[in-house]
Design a protein around this motif. Structure first.
Motif, PDB file in Angstrom:
ATOM      1  N   SER A  38      13.512  52.249  15.512  1.00 58.46           N
ATOM      2  CA  SER A  38      14.003  52.669  14.549  1.00 58.46           C
ATOM      3  C   SER A  38      14.816  51.585  13.777  1.00 58.46           C
ATOM      4  O   SER A  38      15.463  50.677  13.966  1.00 58.46           O
ATOM      5  CB  SER A  38      14.394  54.064  14.853  1.00 58.46           C
ATOM      6  N   ALA A  39      15.012  51.809  12.096  1.00 59.30           N
ATOM      7  CA  ALA A  39      15.590  50.533  11.571  1.00 59.30           C
ATOM      8  C   ALA A  39      17.097  51.075  12.143  1.00 59.30           C
ATOM      9  O   ALA A  39      17.901  51.808  12.411  1.00 59.30           O
ATOM     10  CB  ALA A  39      15.748  50.787  10.101  1.00 59.30           C
ATOM     11  N   SER A  40      17.859  49.314  12.360  1.00 65.56           N
ATOM     12  CA  SER A  40      19.246  49.773  12.463  1.00 65.56           C
ATOM     13  C   SER A  40      19.707  47.989  11.601  1.00 65.56           C
ATOM     14  O   SER A  40      18.748  47.705  11.349  1.00 65.56           O
ATOM     15  CB  SER A  40      19.038  49.279  13.511  1.00 65.56           C
ATOM     16  N   CYS A  41      21.172  47.647  12.055  1.00 63.00           N
ATOM     17  CA  CYS A  41      21.454  46.776  12.021  1.00 63.00           C
ATOM     18  C   CYS A  41      21.366  45.134  12.190  1.00 63.00           C
ATOM     19  O   CYS A  41      20.733  43.813  12.075  1.00 63.00           O
ATOM     20  CB  CYS A  41      23.345  46.680  12.150  1.00 63.00           C
ATOM     21  N   CYS A  42      20.375  44.719  13.478  1.00 60.09           N
ATOM     22  CA  CYS A  42      19.606  44.698  14.116  1.00 60.09           C
ATOM     23  C   CYS A  42      18.591  44.623  14.136  1.00 60.09           C
ATOM     24  O   CYS A  42      17.511  43.717  15.178  1.00 60.09           O
ATOM     25  CB  CYS A  42      20.197  44.157  15.387  1.00 60.09           C
ATOM     26  N   PHE A  43      18.039  45.769  13.319  1.00 58.43           N
ATOM     27  CA  PHE A  43      16.304  45.166  13.724  1.00 58.43           C
ATOM     28  C   PHE A  43      15.459  46.084  12.148  1.00 58.43           C
ATOM     29  O   PHE A  43      16.176  46.687  11.461  1.00 58.43           O
ATOM     30  CB  PHE A  43      15.155  46.040  14.005  1.00 58.43           C
ATOM     31  N   GLU A  44      15.356  45.116  10.984  1.00 63.80           N
ATOM     32  CA  GLU A  44      14.639  44.802   9.883  1.00 63.80           C
ATOM     33  C   GLU A  44      13.496  45.821   9.696  1.00 63.80           C
ATOM     34  O   GLU A  44      12.839  45.380  10.360  1.00 63.80           O
ATOM     35  CB  GLU A  44      14.128  43.931   8.869  1.00 63.80           C
ATOM     36  N   SER A  45      13.419  47.332   9.237  1.00 64.75           N
ATOM     37  CA  SER A  45      12.557  47.890   8.787  1.00 64.75           C
ATOM     38  C   SER A  45      12.526  49.113   7.587  1.00 64.75           C
ATOM     39  O   SER A  45      13.966  49.020   7.767  1.00 64.75           O
ATOM     40  CB  SER A  45      12.207  48.838   9.978  1.00 64.75           C
ATOM     41  N   PRO A  46      12.078  49.292   6.840  1.00 66.69           N
ATOM     42  CA  PRO A  46      10.176  49.375   7.201  1.00 66.69           C
ATOM     43  C   PRO A  46      10.344  48.118   6.522  1.00 66.69           C
ATOM     44  O   PRO A  46       9.130  47.488   6.468  1.00 66.69           O
ATOM     45  CB  PRO A  46       9.667  50.433   6.345  1.00 66.69           C
TER      46      PRO A  46
END
Length: 407
Positions: A38-46
């Motif tokens: 899921s989108a988080s401050c450490c994973f760019e999504s979508p």
């Protein structure tokens, strides 16, 4: 080596008496688009595909004669679609009247401000308005620099970081130099092949690069596609192949010098090509009517003025206009048209801001955020008076196209 140089440049920009806004993301953060996290401050999504885009505006010329000017940094979804104008609460003034105060007064970075003034140019001379537009439309959709991702958020810190990272990434992608080093120089007579241009760029970038031609078959834009590891603040950009296909021909591509620039031609007797004005904004593109009906492919009826499908009665007349920095706005007698962010339905009404809902039109079909497929939604009424909403397809329904029919 390119990534190392980029990291060094980013550090130097921030080091002189400023706070370094470092990310707390772990070194093993997943690469965007590589997992279902899921989108988080450490994973760019979508928006896991980051495009650094550049202009070559040659007539009238914009920016230095030896530079592809900065266009923007766009977060596209992993399937090539994209979000836009994602968070009005962090937008800045559309006219760009606050960008200097943000960069110079708030963050004491006059060097960055001056650098951007040199390379981030609008063809109509409204540079700061372009900067504001790029942040409002694209920057607000980068979730890893949302205000909530900062441990001690300062107003406009996300705006500053976006501009700083954008500029430093742009500096690592010197399109003009890469072309000239490969013998591809601006000329009013010489032409080049798609393979020549692609080889010159991909040999430096490490992946194929998307480039676009205008109606003169002249190169006009270049897009560099990336994934990103962790937060945008980590600056860990990973070159990837483009998700778009070039519209340029295989041969006969022009690279015109900017007006007032040197002609890099070979001095031969080739007839100078006819070159018309290039624009990044202005009148509606050729082939798109200023007014028309909207039909559904394979279905009877059409859209009425509230944006719903109706199988009987009078079709609504929709107006199509070129927005200031690309994209098409649509309006009806009810007001502006856009997409309901909760339901993904096409809606028109007085409460809809058409300028924040920029559509695309290709071959007379209407798309939004790169998605040209539509589905039927909820229905009100019954029989011949039934009205059915239409919505962007999510791939789970039988889709159709929205087509513009000239009035």
């Amino acid at each position: 080596m390119r990534i190392i140089l980029f990291a060094i440049a980013y550090y130097l920009v921030h080091a002189a008496g400023q706070t370094v806004f470092a990310s707390n993301c772990p070194s093993d953060s997943p690469v965007s688009c590589s997992s279902s996290a899921s989108a988080s401050c450490c994973f760019e999504s979508p928006g896991g595909v980051l495009l650094q885009t550049q202009f070559w505006d040659y007539s009238p010329s914009t920016g230095p004669s030896d530079l592809f000017t900065l266009h923007g940094l766009w977060p596209d979804n992993c399937d090539g679609t994209y979000e836009q104008f994602c968070d009005t609460s962090i937008e800045i003034n559309n006219d760009g009247s606050t960008v200097k105060s943000i960069l110079v007064d708030q963050f004491n970075d006059e060097k960055l401000y001056n650098n951007l003034n040199a390379v981030w140019k609008d063809i109509n001379g409204k540079d700061h308005s372009l900067w504001a537009h790029e942040w409002n439309k694209h920057g607000t959709c980068i979730n890893t620099i949302k205000p909530s991702c900062y441990s001690n958020y300062q107003t406009n810190q996300d705006v500053y970081d976006y501009y700083s990272i954008l500029y430093n990434l742009f500096e690592t992608l010197p399109t003009y130099k890469w072309l000239v080093d490969a013998g591809i120089t601006p000329s009013n007579s010489k032409t080049y092949t798609k393979a020549q241009i692609q080889n010159a760029l991909s040999s430096n970038f490490g992946q194929n690069v998307y480039f676009k031609c205008d109606s003169n078959n002249a190169i006009s834009e270049v897009w560099y596609f990336h994934h990103i590891k962790g937060s945008l603040l980590q600056n860990d950009f990973i070159p990837i192949a483009p998700l778009s296909s070039s519209n340029c021909p295989s041969t006969g591509i022009l690279f015109p010098p900017k007006q007032g620039g040197d002609d890099g031609g070979d001095g031969g007797d080739d007839k100078d090509p006819v070159v018309t004005k290039t624009t990044t904004s202005g009148s509606i593109p050729t082939g798109i009517p200023s007014r028309g009906y909207i039909d559904l492919s394979g279905k009877s009826g059409c859209l009425i003025s509230n944006g719903k499908w109706y199988t009987s009665g009078t079709c609504a007349t929709y107006k199509f206009a070129q927005s200031t920095y690309g994209g098409i706005t649509i309006t009806s007698s009810k007001g502006g048209c856009g997409i309901n962010s909760s339901t993904n339905e096409f809606v028109c009404g007085s409460s809809v801001d058409a300028s924040k809902n920029q559509f695309q039109v290709k071959d007379s079909t209407i798309g939004y955020g790169g998605n040209y497929n539509w589905c039927l939604g909820s229905q009100t009424g019954g029989g011949s008076t039934a009205q059915t909403s239409i919505k962007l397809s999510d791939g789970s329904c039988s889709s159709f196209k929205l087509q513009i029919a000239s009035k």
